[in-house]
Design an enzyme around this catalytic site. Sequence first.
Site, PDB file in Angstrom:
ATOM      1  N   ALA A  37      37.957  51.149  41.072  1.00 30.68           N
ATOM      2  CA  ALA A  37      37.551  50.941  41.944  1.00 30.68           C
ATOM      3  C   ALA A  37      39.389  50.407  42.585  1.00 30.68           C
ATOM      4  O   ALA A  37      39.226  49.464  43.509  1.00 30.68           O
ATOM      5  CB  ALA A  37      37.247  50.008  41.864  1.00 30.68           C
ATOM      6  N   LEU A  38      39.919  51.275  43.291  1.00 30.15           N
ATOM      7  CA  LEU A  38      41.427  51.187  43.299  1.00 30.15           C
ATOM      8  C   LEU A  38      41.791  50.825  45.765  1.00 30.15           C
ATOM      9  O   LEU A  38      41.019  51.345  45.404  1.00 30.15           O
ATOM     10  CB  LEU A  38      42.482  53.175  43.542  1.00 30.15           C
ATOM     11  CG  LEU A  38      42.679  52.994  41.964  1.00 30.15           C
ATOM     12  CD1 LEU A  38      43.749  54.144  42.018  1.00 30.15           C
ATOM     13  CD2 LEU A  38      43.074  51.584  41.224  1.00 30.15           C
ATOM     14  N   HIS A  42      46.323  47.943  43.691  1.00 32.64           N
ATOM     15  CA  HIS A  42      46.596  48.681  43.281  1.00 32.64           C
ATOM     16  C   HIS A  42      47.824  49.555  43.089  1.00 32.64           C
ATOM     17  O   HIS A  42      48.322  49.920  43.119  1.00 32.64           O
ATOM     18  CB  HIS A  42      45.179  49.459  42.518  1.00 32.64           C
ATOM     19  CG  HIS A  42      44.281  48.586  41.822  1.00 32.64           C
ATOM     20  ND1 HIS A  42      42.823  48.342  42.496  1.00 32.64           N
ATOM     21  CD2 HIS A  42      43.993  48.279  40.914  1.00 32.64           C
ATOM     22  CE1 HIS A  42      41.710  47.841  41.423  1.00 32.64           C
ATOM     23  NE2 HIS A  42      42.697  47.892  40.647  1.00 32.64           N
ATOM     24  N   GLY A 154      49.232  42.444  38.422  1.00 33.86           N
ATOM     25  CA  GLY A 154      49.561  42.160  39.797  1.00 33.86           C
ATOM     26  C   GLY A 154      49.366  40.605  39.002  1.00 33.86           C
ATOM     27  O   GLY A 154      48.741  39.913  38.457  1.00 33.86           O
ATOM     28  N   LYS A 156      47.883  38.357  40.589  1.00 31.22           N
ATOM     29  CA  LYS A 156      46.736  37.652  41.235  1.00 31.22           C
ATOM     30  C   LYS A 156      45.792  37.485  40.224  1.00 31.22           C
ATOM     31  O   LYS A 156      45.240  36.425  40.114  1.00 31.22           O
ATOM     32  CB  LYS A 156      46.366  39.107  42.284  1.00 31.22           C
ATOM     33  CG  LYS A 156      44.318  39.236  41.903  1.00 31.22           C
ATOM     34  CD  LYS A 156      43.927  38.563  42.840  1.00 31.22           C
ATOM     35  CE  LYS A 156      42.147  38.831  43.115  1.00 31.22           C
ATOM     36  NZ  LYS A 156      41.168  38.779  41.838  1.00 31.22           N
ATOM     37  N   GLN A 160      46.208  36.352  32.974  1.00 31.23           N
ATOM     38  CA  GLN A 160      45.973  37.750  32.281  1.00 31.23           C
ATOM     39  C   GLN A 160      48.006  38.223  32.464  1.00 31.23           C
ATOM     40  O   GLN A 160      48.495  38.397  31.323  1.00 31.23           O
ATOM     41  CB  GLN A 160      45.659  38.916  33.243  1.00 31.23           C
ATOM     42  CG  GLN A 160      46.247  40.175  32.508  1.00 31.23           C
ATOM     43  CD  GLN A 160      45.128  41.132  33.382  1.00 31.23           C
ATOM     44  OE1 GLN A 160      43.444  41.305  33.061  1.00 31.23           O
ATOM     45  NE2 GLN A 160      45.770  41.982  34.562  1.00 31.23           N
ATOM     46  N   SER A 192      40.340  42.645  45.693  1.00 34.48           N
ATOM     47  CA  SER A 192      39.274  42.776  44.840  1.00 34.48           C
ATOM     48  C   SER A 192      38.507  44.526  43.954  1.00 34.48           C
ATOM     49  O   SER A 192      38.498  43.591  45.469  1.00 34.48           O
ATOM     50  CB  SER A 192      39.437  41.147  44.287  1.00 34.48           C
ATOM     51  OG  SER A 192      37.641  41.372  43.434  1.00 34.48           O
ATOM     52  N   SER A 193      38.563  45.038  43.187  1.00 33.70           N
ATOM     53  CA  SER A 193      38.098  45.700  43.114  1.00 33.70           C
ATOM     54  C   SER A 193      36.165  44.540  43.625  1.00 33.70           C
ATOM     55  O   SER A 193      34.793  46.128  43.540  1.00 33.70           O
ATOM     56  CB  SER A 193      37.965  46.316  41.935  1.00 33.70           C
ATOM     57  OG  SER A 193      39.122  46.230  41.259  1.00 33.70           O
TER      58      SER A 193
HETATM   59  P1  AMP Z   1      42.228  45.826  37.594  1.00 35.37           P
HETATM   60  O1  AMP Z   1      41.343  47.169  38.215  1.00 35.37           O
HETATM   61  O2  AMP Z   1      41.001  44.389  38.702  1.00 35.37           O
HETATM   62  O3  AMP Z   1      42.461  45.372  36.063  1.00 35.37           O
HETATM   63  O4  AMP Z   1      43.279  45.463  38.073  1.00 35.37           O
HETATM   64  C1  AMP Z   1      44.698  46.315  37.683  1.00 35.37           C
HETATM   65  C2  AMP Z   1      45.746  45.455  38.469  1.00 35.37           C
HETATM   66  O5  AMP Z   1      46.080  45.324  39.449  1.00 35.37           O
HETATM   67  C3  AMP Z   1      45.725  44.425  37.563  1.00 35.37           C
HETATM   68  O6  AMP Z   1      47.711  44.279  37.103  1.00 35.37           O
HETATM   69  C4  AMP Z   1      45.742  43.320  38.711  1.00 35.37           C
HETATM   70  O7  AMP Z   1      46.737  42.258  38.583  1.00 35.37           O
HETATM   71  C5  AMP Z   1      46.380  44.343  39.559  1.00 35.37           C
HETATM   72  N1  AMP Z   1      45.769  43.149  41.067  1.00 35.37           N
HETATM   73  C6  AMP Z   1      44.225  43.418  41.176  1.00 35.37           C
HETATM   74  N2  AMP Z   1      44.066  43.025  42.331  1.00 35.37           N
HETATM   75  C7  AMP Z   1      45.647  42.956  43.147  1.00 35.37           C
HETATM   76  C8  AMP Z   1      46.056  42.255  44.528  1.00 35.37           C
HETATM   77  N3  AMP Z   1      45.050  41.974  45.207  1.00 35.37           N
HETATM   78  N4  AMP Z   1      47.051  42.184  44.492  1.00 35.37           N
HETATM   79  C9  AMP Z   1      48.189  42.240  43.432  1.00 35.37           C
HETATM   80  N5  AMP Z   1      47.590  43.297  42.008  1.00 35.37           N
HETATM   81  C10 AMP Z   1      46.041  43.233  41.890  1.00 35.37           C
END
Ligand code: AMP
Length: 297
Positions: A37-38, A42, A154, A156, A160, A192-193
Site C-alpha cells: 500500500a505504498l 515509502h 521511516g 514515522k 520500530q 500511512s497506508s
Molecule cells: P510499512 O509499510 O507501514 O511497514 O512501512 C514501511 C516503511 O515505510 C517503514 O520503515 C515506515 O517507517 C516507513 N514509512 C511509513 N510511513 C512513512 C511516512 N509517512 N514517512 C516516512 N516513512 C514512512
Amino acid sequence: MTERIVQTIRTVPQMRGEIAARRAAGATVGFVPTMGALHAGHLALIERAASEHDVVVVSIFINPAQFDRADDLERYPRDEAADVKAAAAAGATICFTPNVTEIYPQDFASSVQVRGTLTETLEGQERGVGHFDGMATVVTILLNIVGADVAYFGAKDAQQALVVRRFVTDLQIPVEIVTAETVRDRDGLALSSRNARLSAGGREQALAISAALQAAANAISNGSADSPEAANAAGIERLRAAGIAPEYFAIADPSTLEPARQLSGTLLIACAATVDGVRLIDNLTVSANREAATANC
Ligand code: AMP
C-alpha cells in the site's frame, strides 16, 4: 547509467541468486522493507535508496506475526500490481513479494526478541511486546535474505527504527540502518497506508494528532511549558478539543524511550490514537535546549 528495470521475485533462492549475481558485478544494494500500500513516505525511502545504490530491493510483505488484531490484518490494504509499478517509478530494481509460507515455512520455530524499555513502552505497552517480536523476526529474516549494504526505515515508526537498530547491533547483522524523516500531507497528516481507511470526516479529525504533537513541541520550544507534564497537557488538550482520547501521548528520550524527566536536549513526542476506527501513530522530535538559550541571554 544504471539500468532500472523492476523484477518481481517471490522465492528466497531466487532472491539470493539475484543478489549474488549483482554483487559479483560490483553492485551495492539498498533495501526498503514495506508492507505494501505504498505512498509517498515509502517512495521517498525508495528514492533515497536509489540515489545511493545500484540495486534497490523493496520487499512487500504483510507480516501476520506483527499484527495483534486479526481484523487489522484482514483489513490491511493490498494492491501488489500498483505497488510494484509505484516502486519501479521511484527507482526500485527488485520487488521481493514472498507469500507467507516462503517466510514462515510450516516448521518455523524461531523468534527475535528485544527486551527492555525500547519494546515495553509506547507501542509495546498498547499492542503487546509480541508486536515487536513479530517485526524484529521478520526484519531479521528479510535482512538475511537480501544481504543489503543499507536498509532504510521511516522516522514515522520511530520506535520500530530504534528496535531495529538495537537488534542489528546486538546480533551483529552486517547492514547499516538509515532512518529517514516522516513524509506528511500538506496539512500535516503523516502519510500511512492506514489513512486510506479514513472517511473524509475521520481524516479531518485525524489532523488533530499532528497538531497536538506540534502544540506540545511549541510549548517546549517557546518556553510556555516548564515541565514534560505541562507540554504533555498542551498536546492532550488539543486532542480532547478534537474529541480524541489517545492511547498514549508521551514525551520521551529519543534514544532510550524513557519518559522525559525534564525539558532539555532533544525530545521525542509520540502519540497513538484510534480515529474513525483506524489506529494511527505519529511523532515529532523537538530541541528543548532552554538552559542553553537562557545561558546565552
Ligand atoms: P510499512 O509499510 O507501514 O511497514 O512501512 C514501511 C516503511 O515505510 C517503514 O520503515 C515506515 O517507517 C516507513 N514509512 C511509513 N510511513 C512513512 C511516512 N509517512 N514517512 C516516512 N516513512 C514512512
